[in-house]
Design a protein around this motif. Structure first.
Motif, mmCIF file in Angstrom:
data_model
loop_
_atom_site.group_PDB
_atom_site.id
_atom_site.type_symbol
_atom_site.label_atom_id
_atom_site.label_comp_id
_atom_site.label_asym_id
_atom_site.label_seq_id
_atom_site.Cartn_x
_atom_site.Cartn_y
_atom_site.Cartn_z
ATOM 1 N N SER A 65 54.082 -88.764 17.836
ATOM 2 C CA SER A 65 54.917 -87.603 17.124
ATOM 3 C C SER A 65 54.540 -86.810 15.825
ATOM 4 C CB SER A 65 56.487 -87.964 17.139
ATOM 5 O OG SER A 65 57.181 -86.848 16.714
ATOM 6 N N THR A 66 54.030 -87.658 14.995
ATOM 7 C CA THR A 66 53.777 -87.173 13.786
ATOM 8 C C THR A 66 52.233 -86.476 13.781
ATOM 9 O OG1 THR A 66 52.776 -89.360 13.054
ATOM 10 C CG2 THR A 66 54.944 -88.933 12.202
ATOM 11 N N LEU A 67 51.477 -86.568 14.857
ATOM 12 C CA LEU A 67 50.046 -85.941 15.021
ATOM 13 C C LEU A 67 50.423 -84.772 15.576
ATOM 14 C CD1 LEU A 67 47.956 -88.777 16.041
ATOM 15 C CD2 LEU A 67 48.252 -88.239 14.119
ATOM 16 N N VAL A 68 51.515 -84.460 16.508
ATOM 17 C CA VAL A 68 51.759 -83.274 17.208
ATOM 18 C C VAL A 68 53.002 -82.232 17.010
ATOM 19 C CG1 VAL A 68 50.268 -84.244 19.052
ATOM 20 C CG2 VAL A 68 52.752 -84.536 19.221
ATOM 21 N N HIS A 69 53.916 -82.917 16.163
ATOM 22 C CA HIS A 69 55.157 -82.353 15.956
ATOM 23 C C HIS A 69 55.276 -82.128 14.614
ATOM 24 C CE1 HIS A 69 56.582 -84.423 19.779
ATOM 25 N NE2 HIS A 69 56.105 -83.458 20.208
ATOM 26 N N ASP A 70 55.926 -80.852 14.393
ATOM 27 C CA ASP A 70 56.387 -80.625 12.902
ATOM 28 C C ASP A 70 57.785 -81.345 12.996
ATOM 29 O OD1 ASP A 70 56.338 -78.684 10.264
ATOM 30 O OD2 ASP A 70 58.375 -78.813 11.028
ATOM 31 N N ARG A 71 58.253 -81.472 11.490
ATOM 32 C CA ARG A 71 59.396 -82.324 11.627
ATOM 33 C C ARG A 71 60.831 -81.387 12.198
ATOM 34 N NH1 ARG A 71 61.592 -86.533 8.509
ATOM 35 N NH2 ARG A 71 64.129 -86.140 7.466
ATOM 36 N N PHE A 72 60.724 -80.125 12.360
ATOM 37 C CA PHE A 72 61.758 -79.293 12.965
ATOM 38 C C PHE A 72 61.825 -79.427 14.150
ATOM 39 C CE2 PHE A 72 58.755 -76.270 14.214
ATOM 40 C CZ PHE A 72 59.238 -75.195 15.162
ATOM 41 N N THR A 73 60.887 -79.835 14.924
ATOM 42 C CA THR A 73 60.710 -80.086 16.345
ATOM 43 C C THR A 73 61.245 -81.484 16.398
ATOM 44 O OG1 THR A 73 58.749 -78.738 16.721
ATOM 45 C CG2 THR A 73 59.220 -80.298 18.244
ATOM 46 N N ALA A 80 68.425 -83.174 21.398
ATOM 47 C CA ALA A 80 68.391 -82.644 22.836
ATOM 48 C C ALA A 80 68.348 -83.580 23.611
ATOM 49 C CB ALA A 80 67.142 -81.678 23.098
ATOM 50 N N ARG A 81 67.826 -84.858 23.433
ATOM 51 C CA ARG A 81 67.967 -86.096 24.236
ATOM 52 C C ARG A 81 69.534 -86.718 24.173
ATOM 53 N NH1 ARG A 81 62.623 -89.136 22.222
ATOM 54 N NH2 ARG A 81 60.961 -87.666 23.301
ATOM 55 N N GLU A 82 69.913 -86.807 22.980
ATOM 56 C CA GLU A 82 71.428 -87.120 22.952
ATOM 57 C C GLU A 82 72.452 -86.113 23.817
ATOM 58 O OE1 GLU A 82 74.832 -88.095 19.578
ATOM 59 O OE2 GLU A 82 73.416 -86.834 19.284
ATOM 60 N N GLY A 143 59.223 -75.036 23.722
ATOM 61 C CA GLY A 143 58.048 -75.333 24.468
ATOM 62 C C GLY A 143 57.908 -76.847 24.465
ATOM 63 N N HIS A 144 58.318 -77.722 23.430
ATOM 64 C CA HIS A 144 58.247 -79.036 23.217
ATOM 65 C C HIS A 144 59.526 -79.571 24.073
ATOM 66 C CE1 HIS A 144 54.638 -80.395 21.412
ATOM 67 N NE2 HIS A 144 55.004 -79.338 20.377
ATOM 68 N N LEU A 145 60.512 -78.980 24.100
ATOM 69 C CA LEU A 145 61.701 -79.399 24.625
ATOM 70 C C LEU A 145 61.684 -79.309 26.229
ATOM 71 C CD1 LEU A 145 64.889 -78.388 22.821
ATOM 72 C CD2 LEU A 145 63.696 -80.258 22.571
ATOM 73 N N ALA A 146 60.900 -78.046 26.329
ATOM 74 C CA ALA A 146 60.729 -77.841 28.034
ATOM 75 C C ALA A 146 59.901 -79.034 28.573
ATOM 76 C CB ALA A 146 60.009 -76.658 28.195
ATOM 77 N N MET A 147 58.823 -79.399 27.871
ATOM 78 C CA MET A 147 58.025 -80.354 28.422
ATOM 79 C C MET A 147 58.502 -81.890 28.300
ATOM 80 S SD MET A 147 54.276 -79.539 26.297
ATOM 81 C CE MET A 147 55.049 -78.574 24.924
#
Length: 406
Positions: A65-73, A80-82, A143-147
């Protein structure tokens, strides 16, 4: 065209009170402030913030995650998972084409942008991450939530400053009402507690300077308020077509009954002191909900703890709904989470409807005499909440109002 009812069947929250809806609800109901000194802001005029404690992205998201996501994502993924889990939905079995994602964010991946700018200054262009752009862009959170969830329906991000999260919920509800989606993952997220952003807000005079007593700094509607405390977080709601929820026997926490939006057309950062456009957004949301002023049991106010905003909002609420309606602001406890605020506070409205509890306004000790409202303070108020209103207002004069019903 048939208009479909919009049910809320799941909630997810990540705030300075902790990870998970229960942590946030407990803190807000206890009137417990989360503002604290922030070592990352050392040397700045304002050194306090409301940030998510012990957020371990490797554990809560995944090891990459730290390589591909900013903290806001990252915050939005966890929320969203919760929310999806609480709704009892299984992304492995749903029809992804009928599931949308609408998320609001005011500032996007600014932490990544600032960090990469420093790397460029230190190492030159070759030091910049090849993932800078997709980590920074606003739209990538949706986009990340969709994936992550296999949601392949309509997918977009709303950006209406501090009204972004509420705008997202309103837009998502329209996707349900018009039959475009069966389910929409909707909400807001921001993680902009960075030296540059804090310096910018401080230069504007928007932030509280009560740095010697951080816990007392955010005090909506209090006579001694002097600005907001910047925070971070994410709030995600699962919105679902009522008939779809009923068919699978899902518990309905509340319903999105109305949405109103307007623009002040007045000033870049200051609200229109007449409150005309904000009042129009509130009235429009009530009209869509088929509710009158006397039907509203609770207003979850934008209540930023800034002198101008609180007073203008108080006048709008009193003039439109009457001075006797119960009002509170969560920002005394959670700080101002910017684009996430409207969604986090929408979730709190849902909880008030489902539990019959109105949280108090933290740090309200001496109500501004010009705020002629019944502002809840000192403890939870237990009442039946059949209709709750959520106000959200943003820079640029962008207003969004949501109405939730039982």
């Amino acid at each position: 065209m048939t208009a479909h009812g919009v049910a809320v069947t799941g909630l997810g929250l990540v705030t300075a009170a902790g990870v998970g809806t229960k942590a946030t609800w407990d803190a807000v109901c206890a009137g417990r402030p989360t503002a604290a000194d922030d070592p990352r802001l050392a040397g700045l005029p304002v050194t306090i913030s409301c940030t998510v404690p012990d957020f371990d992205a490797d554990r809560l998201v995944d090891r990459r995650s730290t390589l591909v996501h900013d903290r806001f994502t990252q915050l939005a993924l966890v929320a969203a998972r919760e929310a999806v889990a609480e709704a009892g939905l299984d992304p492995a079995t749903w029809c992804g084409a009928r599931v949308g994602v609408v998320v609001g964010s005011a500032l996007g991946g600014v932490a990544t942008s600032e960090a990469q700018q420093r790397r460029m200054a230190e190492r030159g262009p070759r030091g910049v991450s090849s993932l800078l752009i997709p980590m920074f862009m606003h739209n990538m959170v949706a986009g990340h939530l969709a994936m992550d969830l296999g949601a392949t329906g309509p997918n977009f991000v709303t950006a209406t400053a501090c009204a972004s999260g509420a705008t997202a919920v309103g837009a998502a509800a329209e996707l349900i009402r018009t039959g475009r989606c069966d389910v929409v993952i909707a909400g807001g997220t921001d993680a902009a507690v960075t030296p540059l952003m804090v310096s910018g807000f401080a230069r504007m005079g928007a932030l509280s300077r009560r740095v010697a007593e951080p816990a007392a700094a955010s005090r909506p509607f209090d006579a001694d308020r002097d600005g907001f405390v910047i925070g971070e977080g994410s709030g995600i709601l699962v919105l679902e077509r009522e008939s779809h929820a009923a068919a699978r026997g899902a518990a309905v926490l509340a319903r999105v009954a109305g949405y109103g939006a307007s623009a002040d057309g007045h000033h870049m950062t200051a609200p229109d002191p007449t409150g005309a456009a904000a009042s129009r957004a509130l009235t429009g949301a009530l009209e869509e909900a088929g509710a009158g002023a006397g039907d509203v049991d609770y207003v979850n106010a934008h209540g930023t703890s800034t002198p101008l905003n609180d007073l203008t909002e108080a006048r709008v609420v009193a003039a439109t709904l009457g001075a006797g309606v119960a009002v509170s602001s969560a920002k005394g406890a959670l700080g101002h989470t910017l684009g996430a605020a409207g969604a986090i506070e929408a979730a709190l409205c849902v909880l008030s409807v489902s539990t019959g509890m109105i949280p108090p306004t933290a740090n309200l000790e001496r109500q501004d005499p010009e705020v002629e409202l019944d502002v809840v303070a000192g403890g939870v108020r237990h009442v039946t909440v059949d209709v709750a209103v959520n106000n959200s207002f943003g820079f640029g004069g962008q207003n969004a109002v949501l109405v939730f019903s039982s």
